[in-house]
Design an enzyme around this catalytic site. Sequence first.
Site, PDB file in Angstrom:
ATOM      1  N   ASN A   1       4.095   0.852   0.909  1.00 25.08           N
ATOM      2  CA  ASN A   1       2.694   0.801   0.486  1.00 25.08           C
ATOM      3  C   ASN A   1       1.906   0.118   1.608  1.00 25.08           C
ATOM      4  O   ASN A   1       2.014  -1.087   1.786  1.00 25.08           O
ATOM      5  CB  ASN A   1       2.594   0.004  -0.828  1.00 25.08           C
ATOM      6  CG  ASN A   1       1.154  -0.236  -1.249  1.00 25.08           C
ATOM      7  OD1 ASN A   1       0.226   0.348  -0.680  1.00 25.08           O
ATOM      8  ND2 ASN A   1       0.970  -1.090  -2.251  1.00 25.08           N
ATOM      9  N   TRP A   2       1.153   0.917   2.332  1.00 21.66           N
ATOM     10  CA  TRP A   2       0.417   0.369   3.479  1.00 21.66           C
ATOM     11  C   TRP A   2      -0.811  -0.424   3.058  1.00 21.66           C
ATOM     12  O   TRP A   2      -1.424  -1.088   3.877  1.00 21.66           O
ATOM     13  CB  TRP A   2      -0.023   1.501   4.405  1.00 21.66           C
ATOM     14  CG  TRP A   2       1.075   2.061   5.253  1.00 21.66           C
ATOM     15  CD1 TRP A   2       2.420   1.815   5.155  1.00 21.66           C
ATOM     16  CD2 TRP A   2       0.911   2.960   6.348  1.00 21.66           C
ATOM     17  NE1 TRP A   2       3.092   2.508   6.113  1.00 21.66           N
ATOM     18  CE2 TRP A   2       2.188   3.222   6.860  1.00 21.66           C
ATOM     19  CE3 TRP A   2      -0.201   3.582   6.931  1.00 21.66           C
ATOM     20  CZ2 TRP A   2       2.388   4.079   7.943  1.00 21.66           C
ATOM     21  CZ3 TRP A   2      -0.001   4.436   8.000  1.00 21.66           C
ATOM     22  CH2 TRP A   2       1.289   4.671   8.509  1.00 21.66           C
ATOM     23  N   LYS A   3      -1.208  -0.293   1.795  1.00 20.37           N
ATOM     24  CA  LYS A   3      -2.426  -0.965   1.319  1.00 20.37           C
ATOM     25  C   LYS A   3      -3.596  -0.554   2.231  1.00 20.37           C
ATOM     26  O   LYS A   3      -3.588   0.559   2.738  1.00 20.37           O
ATOM     27  CB  LYS A   3      -2.208  -2.475   1.252  1.00 20.37           C
ATOM     28  CG  LYS A   3      -0.925  -2.805   0.485  1.00 20.37           C
ATOM     29  CD  LYS A   3      -0.739  -4.243   0.170  1.00 20.37           C
ATOM     30  CE  LYS A   3       0.558  -4.413  -0.619  1.00 20.37           C
ATOM     31  NZ  LYS A   3       0.742  -5.759  -1.115  1.00 20.37           N
TER      32      LYS A   3
ATOM     33  N   HIS B   1      -1.125  -1.047  -9.447  1.00 20.18           N
ATOM     34  CA  HIS B   1      -0.717  -2.137  -8.551  1.00 20.18           C
ATOM     35  C   HIS B   1      -1.501  -3.390  -8.926  1.00 20.18           C
ATOM     36  O   HIS B   1      -2.676  -3.313  -9.290  1.00 20.18           O
ATOM     37  CB  HIS B   1      -0.984  -1.744  -7.097  1.00 20.18           C
ATOM     38  CG  HIS B   1      -0.333  -2.676  -6.129  1.00 20.18           C
ATOM     39  ND1 HIS B   1      -0.849  -3.917  -5.837  1.00 20.18           N
ATOM     40  CD2 HIS B   1       0.822  -2.578  -5.424  1.00 20.18           C
ATOM     41  CE1 HIS B   1      -0.043  -4.535  -4.980  1.00 20.18           C
ATOM     42  NE2 HIS B   1       0.985  -3.736  -4.718  1.00 20.18           N
TER      43      HIS B   1
ATOM     44  N   GLU C   1      -2.892  -5.500  -7.191  1.00 21.21           N
ATOM     45  CA  GLU C   1      -4.126  -5.683  -6.416  1.00 21.21           C
ATOM     46  C   GLU C   1      -5.264  -4.858  -7.003  1.00 21.21           C
ATOM     47  O   GLU C   1      -6.435  -5.203  -6.845  1.00 21.21           O
ATOM     48  CB  GLU C   1      -3.863  -5.352  -4.938  1.00 21.21           C
ATOM     49  CG  GLU C   1      -3.036  -6.460  -4.281  1.00 21.21           C
ATOM     50  CD  GLU C   1      -2.201  -6.026  -3.102  1.00 21.21           C
ATOM     51  OE1 GLU C   1      -2.398  -4.921  -2.578  1.00 21.21           O
ATOM     52  OE2 GLU C   1      -1.316  -6.819  -2.703  1.00 21.21           O
TER      53      GLU C   1
ATOM     54  N   GLU D   1       6.912  -5.628  -9.764  1.00 21.45           N
ATOM     55  CA  GLU D   1       6.393  -6.428  -8.652  1.00 21.45           C
ATOM     56  C   GLU D   1       5.820  -7.736  -9.210  1.00 21.45           C
ATOM     57  O   GLU D   1       4.664  -7.752  -9.669  1.00 21.45           O
ATOM     58  CB  GLU D   1       5.275  -5.679  -7.920  1.00 21.45           C
ATOM     59  CG  GLU D   1       5.717  -4.397  -7.257  1.00 21.45           C
ATOM     60  CD  GLU D   1       4.815  -4.037  -6.072  1.00 21.45           C
ATOM     61  OE1 GLU D   1       5.352  -3.831  -4.988  1.00 21.45           O
ATOM     62  OE2 GLU D   1       3.586  -3.990  -6.247  1.00 21.45           O
TER      63      GLU D   1
ATOM     64  N   GLY E   1       3.426 -10.466  -0.770  1.00 24.69           N
ATOM     65  CA  GLY E   1       2.810 -10.981   0.450  1.00 24.69           C
ATOM     66  C   GLY E   1       2.990 -12.477   0.673  1.00 24.69           C
ATOM     67  O   GLY E   1       2.325 -13.069   1.518  1.00 24.69           O
TER      68      GLY E   1
ATOM     69  N   SER F   1       7.663  -8.991  -1.242  1.00 24.48           N
ATOM     70  CA  SER F   1       8.347  -9.638  -0.114  1.00 24.48           C
ATOM     71  C   SER F   1       9.745  -9.076   0.132  1.00 24.48           C
ATOM     72  O   SER F   1      10.670  -9.825   0.466  1.00 24.48           O
ATOM     73  CB  SER F   1       8.394 -11.157  -0.301  1.00 24.48           C
ATOM     74  OG  SER F   1       7.077 -11.681  -0.309  1.00 24.48           O
TER      75      SER F   1
ATOM     76  N   GLY G   1       5.577  -3.607   1.013  1.00 27.24           N
ATOM     77  CA  GLY G   1       4.237  -3.744   1.584  1.00 27.24           C
ATOM     78  C   GLY G   1       4.311  -3.989   3.078  1.00 27.24           C
ATOM     79  O   GLY G   1       4.568  -3.080   3.872  1.00 27.24           O
ATOM     80  N   GLY G   2       4.128  -5.259   3.464  1.00 24.65           N
ATOM     81  CA  GLY G   2       4.031  -5.632   4.880  1.00 24.65           C
ATOM     82  C   GLY G   2       5.102  -5.029   5.773  1.00 24.65           C
ATOM     83  O   GLY G   2       4.803  -4.530   6.867  1.00 24.65           O
TER      84      GLY G   2
HETATM   85  P1  13P Z   1       4.829  -7.158   0.306  1.00 26.01           P
HETATM   86  O1  13P Z   1       6.091  -6.411   0.601  1.00 26.01           O
HETATM   87  O2  13P Z   1       3.937  -7.296   1.506  1.00 26.01           O
HETATM   88  O3  13P Z   1       5.085  -8.456  -0.394  1.00 26.01           O
HETATM   89  O4  13P Z   1       3.973  -6.260  -0.716  1.00 26.01           O
HETATM   90  C1  13P Z   1       4.597  -5.759  -1.838  1.00 26.01           C
HETATM   91  C2  13P Z   1       3.700  -4.794  -2.505  1.00 26.01           C
HETATM   92  O5  13P Z   1       2.666  -5.162  -3.027  1.00 26.01           O
HETATM   93  C3  13P Z   1       4.080  -3.381  -2.479  1.00 26.01           C
HETATM   94  O6  13P Z   1       3.297  -2.634  -3.342  1.00 26.01           O
END
Ligand code: 13P
Length: 250
Positions: free
Chosen positions: A11-13, A98, A100, A168, A174, A213, A234-235
């Site tokens: 997920n590149w956000k 999600h 977010e 999640e 993050g 993470s 994510g990251g």
């Molecule tokens: P991180 O891997 O950066 O913690 O993000 C997880 C995430 O929100 C994937 O949707």
Amino acid sequence: MAQITPLIAGNWKMNGTTVQLGEVERLAELVTEGDGPRCTVVICPPATMLERLNTITASAGIVTGGQDCHPAAHGPHTGDISAQMLSDCGAQYVIVGHSERRLGHGETDHLVQQKALAAFASGLVPIICVGESEDERESGSAEKVVLGQLAEALPDNWGPFGFIVAYEPVWAIGTGKTPTMHDIEDMHATIRKYLVEHYGENGEGTRILYGGSMKPYNARDILRLKNVNGGLVGGASLLANDFYNIISAV
Ligand code: 13P
């Protein structure tokens, strides 16, 4: 016991412009160099990059997904994007609910369910996110919160191509923090039990991803846990080498 092919989704956000395509080219190379991944690999870039990504990833067997969709197929919703539009750009999956989006845009479980149904209608597989906050974890109500989200956000039917649940924990996203392996396994067992009770055999075969993470250094330990059928990353999905190391951990 149903055989489940694991799935690793990136997920590149809100990250990624043209320069990021270099990482995708590198990832496609890495994936095709070896024996091939032992999992389905999905990248969910910003919608602006879906088509360009597909031209690079298709030959490597990597598929794409959107990060959100509107419940309607089209109409007066400035700035929104529909599942149909994502599908038109070659997406096969879409993340819905999600944290977010829930926190930043006030999305409710009911809206998440409507989005999942919109994904079904456009032939996309929704990746439906659930997870507790830090306060909820500390007060011992994590399981109750997640079960409540499942009850309200999952569609009543499994859908034409099924759906995926992503657990999640909000506080792990993050932050570099993750639940203990025991806590992850417990929550995934709870989710599996819910899925089997409500969807029978389909529930046995539904993928439950862990997200929050997930990194090359912890992916192997997390991915070997019972009822963990992949990850939502994510990251670490922004860098070809890191993402490839997670894919290889399957
Ligand atoms: P991180 O891997 O950066 O913690 O993000 C997880 C995430 O929100 C994937 O949707």
